[in-house]
Design a protein around this motif. Structure first.
Motif, PDB file in Angstrom:
ATOM      1  N   THR A  84       0.835  -1.205   0.000  1.00 41.24           N
ATOM      2  CA  THR A  84       0.000   0.000   0.000  1.00 41.24           C
ATOM      3  C   THR A  84       0.867   1.250   0.000  1.00 41.24           C
ATOM      4  N   ASP A  85       1.929   1.237   0.775  1.00 40.47           N
ATOM      5  CA  ASP A  85       2.827   2.384   0.818  1.00 40.47           C
ATOM      6  C   ASP A  85       3.480   2.618  -0.546  1.00 40.47           C
ATOM      7  N   LEU A  86       3.936   1.552  -1.201  1.00 41.49           N
ATOM      8  CA  LEU A  86       4.509   1.697  -2.540  1.00 41.49           C
ATOM      9  C   LEU A  86       3.458   2.231  -3.513  1.00 41.49           C
ATOM     10  N   ALA A  87       2.222   1.752  -3.397  1.00 36.97           N
ATOM     11  CA  ALA A  87       1.140   2.232  -4.269  1.00 36.97           C
ATOM     12  C   ALA A  87       0.941   3.738  -4.109  1.00 36.97           C
ATOM     13  N   VAL A  88       1.016   4.226  -2.888  1.00 37.09           N
ATOM     14  CA  VAL A  88       0.876   5.666  -2.637  1.00 37.09           C
ATOM     15  C   VAL A  88       2.003   6.427  -3.335  1.00 37.09           C
ATOM     16  N   TRP A  89       3.221   5.923  -3.225  1.00 40.80           N
ATOM     17  CA  TRP A  89       4.357   6.576  -3.887  1.00 40.80           C
ATOM     18  C   TRP A  89       4.137   6.607  -5.404  1.00 40.80           C
ATOM     19  N   LEU A  90       3.687   5.495  -5.969  1.00 41.40           N
ATOM     20  CA  LEU A  90       3.444   5.442  -7.420  1.00 41.40           C
ATOM     21  C   LEU A  90       2.335   6.408  -7.820  1.00 41.40           C
ATOM     22  N   ASP A  91       1.274   6.464  -7.019  1.00 49.86           N
ATOM     23  CA  ASP A  91       0.141   7.355  -7.312  1.00 49.86           C
ATOM     24  C   ASP A  91       0.549   8.828  -7.290  1.00 49.86           C
ATOM     25  N   GLU A  92       1.554   9.155  -6.488  1.00 47.54           N
ATOM     26  CA  GLU A  92       1.990  10.550  -6.377  1.00 47.54           C
ATOM     27  C   GLU A  92       2.821  11.008  -7.568  1.00 47.54           C
ATOM     28  N   GLU A  93       3.273  10.076  -8.390  1.00 48.26           N
ATOM     29  CA  GLU A  93       4.080  10.413  -9.566  1.00 48.26           C
ATOM     30  C   GLU A  93       3.142  10.799 -10.716  1.00 48.26           C
ATOM     31  N   ASP A  94       3.250  12.045 -11.193  1.00 46.82           N
ATOM     32  CA  ASP A  94       2.357  12.551 -12.243  1.00 46.82           C
ATOM     33  C   ASP A  94       2.308  11.637 -13.463  1.00 46.82           C
ATOM     34  N   ALA A  95       3.454  11.118 -13.893  1.00 48.02           N
ATOM     35  CA  ALA A  95       3.509  10.289 -15.099  1.00 48.02           C
ATOM     36  C   ALA A  95       2.760   8.968 -14.948  1.00 48.02           C
ATOM     37  N   LEU A  96       2.431   8.604 -13.705  1.00 46.68           N
ATOM     38  CA  LEU A  96       1.793   7.304 -13.452  1.00 46.68           C
ATOM     39  C   LEU A  96       0.318   7.409 -13.079  1.00 46.68           C
ATOM     40  N   ARG A  97      -0.208   8.616 -13.007  1.00 46.15           N
ATOM     41  CA  ARG A  97      -1.616   8.788 -12.612  1.00 46.15           C
ATOM     42  C   ARG A  97      -2.530   7.995 -13.530  1.00 46.15           C
ATOM     43  N   GLY A  98      -3.369   7.188 -12.908  1.00 40.61           N
ATOM     44  CA  GLY A  98      -4.343   6.392 -13.648  1.00 40.61           C
ATOM     45  C   GLY A  98      -3.791   5.115 -14.263  1.00 40.61           C
ATOM     46  N   LEU A  99      -2.510   4.838 -14.077  1.00 40.79           N
ATOM     47  CA  LEU A  99      -1.903   3.649 -14.684  1.00 40.79           C
ATOM     48  C   LEU A  99      -1.624   2.535 -13.685  1.00 40.79           C
ATOM     49  N   VAL A 100      -1.805   2.816 -12.396  1.00 40.46           N
ATOM     50  CA  VAL A 100      -1.504   1.836 -11.349  1.00 40.46           C
ATOM     51  C   VAL A 100      -2.805   1.256 -10.807  1.00 40.46           C
ATOM     52  N   ARG A 101      -2.898  -0.061 -10.846  1.00 40.64           N
ATOM     53  CA  ARG A 101      -4.086  -0.751 -10.335  1.00 40.64           C
ATOM     54  C   ARG A 101      -3.656  -1.672  -9.192  1.00 40.64           C
ATOM     55  N   ARG A 102      -4.449  -1.697  -8.159  1.00 44.46           N
ATOM     56  CA  ARG A 102      -4.187  -2.568  -7.015  1.00 44.46           C
ATOM     57  C   ARG A 102      -4.962  -3.872  -7.198  1.00 44.46           C
ATOM     58  N   GLU A 103      -4.306  -4.995  -6.947  1.00 43.30           N
ATOM     59  CA  GLU A 103      -4.970  -6.297  -7.011  1.00 43.30           C
ATOM     60  C   GLU A 103      -4.923  -6.952  -5.643  1.00 43.30           C
TER      61      GLU A 103
END
Length: 134
Positions: free
Chosen positions: A17-36
């Motif tokens: 979850t913490d890594l997901a938050v870091w990824l979500d904060e990166e502008d280039a990755l917005r909307g590209l990260v999905r949690r399973e």
């Protein structure tokens, strides 16, 4: 074709979850990260976060993912590992202890290694290019 990479984190759902938050904060990755989520245990309302799935729409996105993973791992104090895997069967593990004491040149090399593994040759071609690069 969209390349997909999966990120699995040792240390449980809290670390993922913490890594997901870091990824979500990166502008280039917005909307590209999905949690399973993993399987739902009996009596639970939902499963814990098992892995993160990222759609690599460009080489820049692959670089952003690799950079965030390496930066995140450098901040870990324990023995956390991120396993990066994709459709072409590649799999690469990066450990916090491995990147924690790297200098800038070594960090760039680690990011480049992750990008090379995650971003397939077919996806690197520009639209309209054939197998011979033309």
């Amino acid at each position: 074709m969209l390349d997909i990479v999966k990120l699995s984190v040792s240390g449980g759902a809290a670390e993922a979850t913490d890594l997901a938050v870091w990824l979500d904060e990166e502008d280039a990755l917005r909307g590209l990260v999905r949690r399973e989520a993993g399987p739902v245990p009996e009596g639970a309302l939902g499963g814990e976060l098992q892995q993160l799935v990222v759609g690599l729409t460009s080489g820049g996105v692959a670089t952003a993912v690799a950079s965030v993973v390496v930066a995140w791992l450098r901040r870990r104090t324990g023995s956390v590992t991120v396993r990066v895997s994709g459709r072409d069967g590649f799999e690469l593990e990066v450990r916090a202890g491995q990147v924690r004491n790297m200098d800038a040149e070594q960090l760039r090399a680690q990011v480049d290694q992750l990008v090379s593994a995650a971003w397939s040759d077919s996806a690197r071609r520009e639209p309209g290019e054939g197998d011979d690069g033309e």
